[in-house]
Write a protein that holds these residues in place. Sequence first.
Motif, mmCIF file in Angstrom:
data_model
loop_
_atom_site.group_PDB
_atom_site.id
_atom_site.type_symbol
_atom_site.label_atom_id
_atom_site.label_comp_id
_atom_site.label_asym_id
_atom_site.label_seq_id
_atom_site.Cartn_x
_atom_site.Cartn_y
_atom_site.Cartn_z
ATOM 1 N N MET A 138 0.868 -1.275 0.231
ATOM 2 C CA MET A 138 0.050 0.066 -0.071
ATOM 3 C C MET A 138 0.868 1.498 -0.108
ATOM 4 O O MET A 138 0.681 2.208 -0.831
ATOM 5 C CB MET A 138 -0.584 -0.073 1.203
ATOM 6 N N LEU A 139 1.903 1.276 0.847
ATOM 7 C CA LEU A 139 2.871 2.302 0.730
ATOM 8 C C LEU A 139 3.560 2.619 -0.448
ATOM 9 O O LEU A 139 3.601 3.950 -1.066
ATOM 10 C CB LEU A 139 3.987 2.115 1.889
ATOM 11 N N TYR A 141 2.266 1.773 -3.249
ATOM 12 C CA TYR A 141 1.270 2.234 -4.213
ATOM 13 C C TYR A 141 1.001 3.547 -4.198
ATOM 14 O O TYR A 141 0.589 4.168 -5.112
ATOM 15 C CB TYR A 141 0.199 1.161 -4.253
ATOM 16 N N SER A 142 1.241 4.279 -2.915
ATOM 17 C CA SER A 142 0.952 5.536 -2.614
ATOM 18 C C SER A 142 1.815 6.501 -2.921
ATOM 19 O O SER A 142 1.603 7.691 -3.027
ATOM 20 C CB SER A 142 0.413 5.501 -1.391
ATOM 21 N N ILE A 143 3.288 6.239 -3.051
ATOM 22 C CA ILE A 143 4.360 7.023 -3.050
ATOM 23 C C ILE A 143 4.098 7.774 -4.423
ATOM 24 O O ILE A 143 4.129 6.908 -5.616
ATOM 25 C CB ILE A 143 5.583 6.540 -2.892
ATOM 26 N N PRO A 144 4.199 9.200 -4.507
ATOM 27 C CA PRO A 144 4.410 9.736 -5.961
ATOM 28 C C PRO A 144 5.512 9.355 -6.247
ATOM 29 O O PRO A 144 6.563 9.634 -5.933
ATOM 30 C CB PRO A 144 4.315 11.364 -5.608
ATOM 31 N N ARG A 222 -0.241 -7.787 -5.229
ATOM 32 C CA ARG A 222 -1.842 -7.939 -4.998
ATOM 33 C C ARG A 222 -2.339 -9.180 -5.840
ATOM 34 O O ARG A 222 -3.005 -9.893 -5.449
ATOM 35 C CB ARG A 222 -2.401 -6.590 -5.379
ATOM 36 N N LEU A 269 -1.790 -5.233 -19.245
ATOM 37 C CA LEU A 269 -2.501 -4.001 -18.591
ATOM 38 C C LEU A 269 -1.493 -3.015 -17.610
ATOM 39 O O LEU A 269 -1.610 -2.083 -17.855
ATOM 40 C CB LEU A 269 -3.549 -4.538 -17.871
ATOM 41 N N ALA A 272 1.002 -0.967 -19.829
ATOM 42 C CA ALA A 272 0.791 0.558 -20.038
ATOM 43 C C ALA A 272 0.872 1.293 -18.952
ATOM 44 O O ALA A 272 1.494 2.718 -19.183
ATOM 45 C CB ALA A 272 -0.891 0.373 -20.222
ATOM 46 N N ASN A 273 0.542 0.972 -17.415
ATOM 47 C CA ASN A 273 0.908 1.769 -16.361
ATOM 48 C C ASN A 273 2.260 1.952 -16.246
ATOM 49 O O ASN A 273 2.671 3.259 -15.980
ATOM 50 C CB ASN A 273 0.129 0.836 -15.372
ATOM 51 N N THR A 276 3.747 4.834 -18.479
ATOM 52 C CA THR A 276 3.437 6.016 -17.974
ATOM 53 C C THR A 276 4.348 6.427 -17.106
ATOM 54 O O THR A 276 4.664 7.586 -17.037
ATOM 55 C CB THR A 276 1.680 6.208 -17.467
ATOM 56 N N SER B 140 -8.307 0.694 -21.010
ATOM 57 C CA SER B 140 -6.821 -0.119 -20.720
ATOM 58 C C SER B 140 -5.926 0.963 -20.770
ATOM 59 O O SER B 140 -4.523 0.723 -20.724
ATOM 60 C CB SER B 140 -6.812 -0.791 -21.650
ATOM 61 N N PRO B 142 -3.829 4.023 -19.270
ATOM 62 C CA PRO B 142 -3.624 4.626 -17.784
ATOM 63 C C PRO B 142 -4.076 6.044 -17.812
ATOM 64 O O PRO B 142 -4.085 6.740 -18.883
ATOM 65 C CB PRO B 142 -2.131 4.555 -17.692
ATOM 66 N N LEU B 229 -2.424 11.813 -7.180
ATOM 67 C CA LEU B 229 -1.269 11.536 -7.835
ATOM 68 C C LEU B 229 -1.163 12.100 -9.333
ATOM 69 O O LEU B 229 -0.258 12.823 -9.672
ATOM 70 C CB LEU B 229 -1.262 10.062 -7.860
ATOM 71 N N ILE B 273 1.655 14.684 -0.052
ATOM 72 C CA ILE B 273 0.824 14.046 -1.015
ATOM 73 C C ILE B 273 0.904 12.432 -0.708
ATOM 74 O O ILE B 273 -0.280 11.935 -0.742
ATOM 75 C CB ILE B 273 1.739 13.840 -2.467
ATOM 76 N N LEU B 274 1.870 12.029 0.063
ATOM 77 C CA LEU B 274 1.784 10.737 0.487
ATOM 78 C C LEU B 274 0.866 10.328 1.447
ATOM 79 O O LEU B 274 0.195 9.597 1.477
ATOM 80 C CB LEU B 274 3.375 10.272 1.077
ATOM 81 N N VAL B 277 -2.836 10.635 0.082
ATOM 82 C CA VAL B 277 -3.029 9.317 -0.850
ATOM 83 C C VAL B 277 -3.220 8.103 0.226
ATOM 84 O O VAL B 277 -3.799 7.134 0.185
ATOM 85 C CB VAL B 277 -1.743 8.938 -1.765
ATOM 86 N N VAL B 278 -2.463 7.877 1.130
ATOM 87 C CA VAL B 278 -2.459 6.570 2.015
ATOM 88 C C VAL B 278 -3.636 6.767 2.855
ATOM 89 O O VAL B 278 -4.459 6.045 2.928
ATOM 90 C CB VAL B 278 -1.276 6.752 3.045
ATOM 91 N N ASN B 281 -6.339 5.688 0.470
ATOM 92 C CA ASN B 281 -6.379 4.581 0.245
ATOM 93 C C ASN B 281 -6.604 3.548 1.268
ATOM 94 O O ASN B 281 -7.461 2.385 1.298
ATOM 95 C CB ASN B 281 -5.054 3.950 0.064
#
Lengths: 342, 297
Positions: A138-139, A141-144, A222, A269, A272-273, A276, B140, B142, B229, B273-274, B277-278, B281
Amino acid sequence: MLTFTLRRLSLFVFTMLVLTMLSFSLSFLFPGDTVINHSGQINASAEELAELNKSYHMDQSIISQYGAYLKHILNGDFGLSAVNQSSISHDILKLLPATIELSLVALLIAMLIGIPLGFVAAIYHNKIADSAILSLAMLGYSIPVFWLGLLAILFFSIGLGWLPSSGQISLLFEIKFVTGIQLIDILLSDSPYKWQAFRDASLHIILPACVIAVAPATIFIRLSRASMIDVLASSYIRAARAKGLNFRQIIFRHATRNALIQIIRHVGLQFANLVTIAMVTEVIFSWPGIGRWLIESIYQRDYSAIQSGLLVLSCFIFIIHILIDFIYAGLNPLARGNKYGS
Amino acid sequence: MAREKVYLEEVFPSPFMQLWAIFRKTPVAMLGFCCFTFLVVLAIFAPIIAPYNPIDGNLDMILVPPAWHEDGNVSYLLGTDDLGRDMLSRLMYGTSLTFGLSFIVVVFSLVIGVVIGSLSALTSGFKSSFLNHFLDVVLSIPSLLLAIIIVAILGPGISNTVWAVAIVFIPQFIHITRYAVKEEFRKDYVLASRLDGASNFRILYYSVFPNIVERLMSQATLAQSAAILDIATLGFLGLGAQIPLPEWGSILANGLERFYIAPWTVYLPGLAILFAVVATNLVGEGIRHALKLRKDN
């Protein structure tokens, strides 16, 4: 398999048509004259402009214009960059391999780290290891990503001085452009400093690739956790356990393979992410790839470059997507049926 | 002790209240929820709470480190940037830009997505199948890439970024609403109210929506963490909020040149930001966890 291939091919052709149509319509959406947006020739004289109008069929119907545009693209003519009047197709050919190299290395790192961690989390489902890995995911995934990149530069390049912070290779080495993928080019070259160059290039790629890999790796965690939990709950695993196989045999011989197949389906899938994220990371690490070039063209309002860059990048993502579909179908006989055709 | 309730009455809480009851018992989710509420309050009241103006610089106080540093000044709690602007005030105003705008954007896309999604769930045949394939292609791509494309067309700027992100998030809400509504329409209770003579819209409004609202909320938290983000990344790349707006991503980009002498101008917006977002989530995870438990019961 033949029907599957034909279906995929028709999907490919159809999507390519949609993408080129989109890129074609961008020329109308962008400010400025359409034919100049197509060709990027901002300093064209009256005669040249007439010539361009003729070659893009500007006096005819929109369908004929689209046909002319398609013909230009198929001939590899993306026009000129409005900023420095260099050929865009030449620029793209030079820059795209660097992006491919970076994103493939990042994908590899993400899979190598993410999938085993996900499996471990699934095996210790609802225990401490599971929740620790999930919180970590989760961490991540959240970090910019841009912040992570800067912290990585500060820590590894400036603080510890282990890894270089920008570029693809040290300027001391001169590598001939063959495939454009630096690591392969170095191995192909016959320079006496080949191995030093290879070491230098690998050092340069580690930091950006790891930064890109963080977010996709958490998604792989995940995915692989979910698919492993599914597999472990299935009846054939229970049958294997009833036969008296030990834990290690069940996991490595029976569970891992079937769990992996489900993950491969999602790689397309995720790719693609990943591309970016790579675009942003290229800006931070001054990686000479197509993402940085595209973002710079947006700053400079270089419309013909934006248009062709987007087209090439989305084609690249889509081709990888289709390739992974094929790999998935090759590995999993169930997927070759009509169910997954569209 | 007096018994106020004489009769034993069985109370059936609504699905939403059941969810809330489970959600409340998960400490981590509640922590996320508190942080989320804190950010919402901060986003609304930033102009009142913030000690300084985020745009006016004080040239006598350039690059003051945060207060816990030995050169720090306690009246500038989180230090100042290269133009002497108070970091704390800028981050507070940034909450309403990055977090607040992402919240508004998600609500906007949610409403439009739910309207289109539920209308399309009621149609069938060619129109429905076309929409299905179209959504598959769009989903599909992003969200950040699509937002960059739209900003490239519209041109850089905060309002264009907001539009781009809003457009980007509509398809996923259409998709999830469509899927959820179709699933609910197959269930017996919908059939029952149809036999009572309810029209499609009445069923949708009174029967289906109360049952899918938490699934939409869970999707909305996912979308919002992505929206934060995306807005921050576009701001960082210089395609979103322009100087001197205190958007978190652009504060970070602004501090980049003085990264080595004033690291707090880069650490703090990144941490903000972190944190946002956390928090988002955690709320989303809490909802999904509660949904799973409710289904199991």
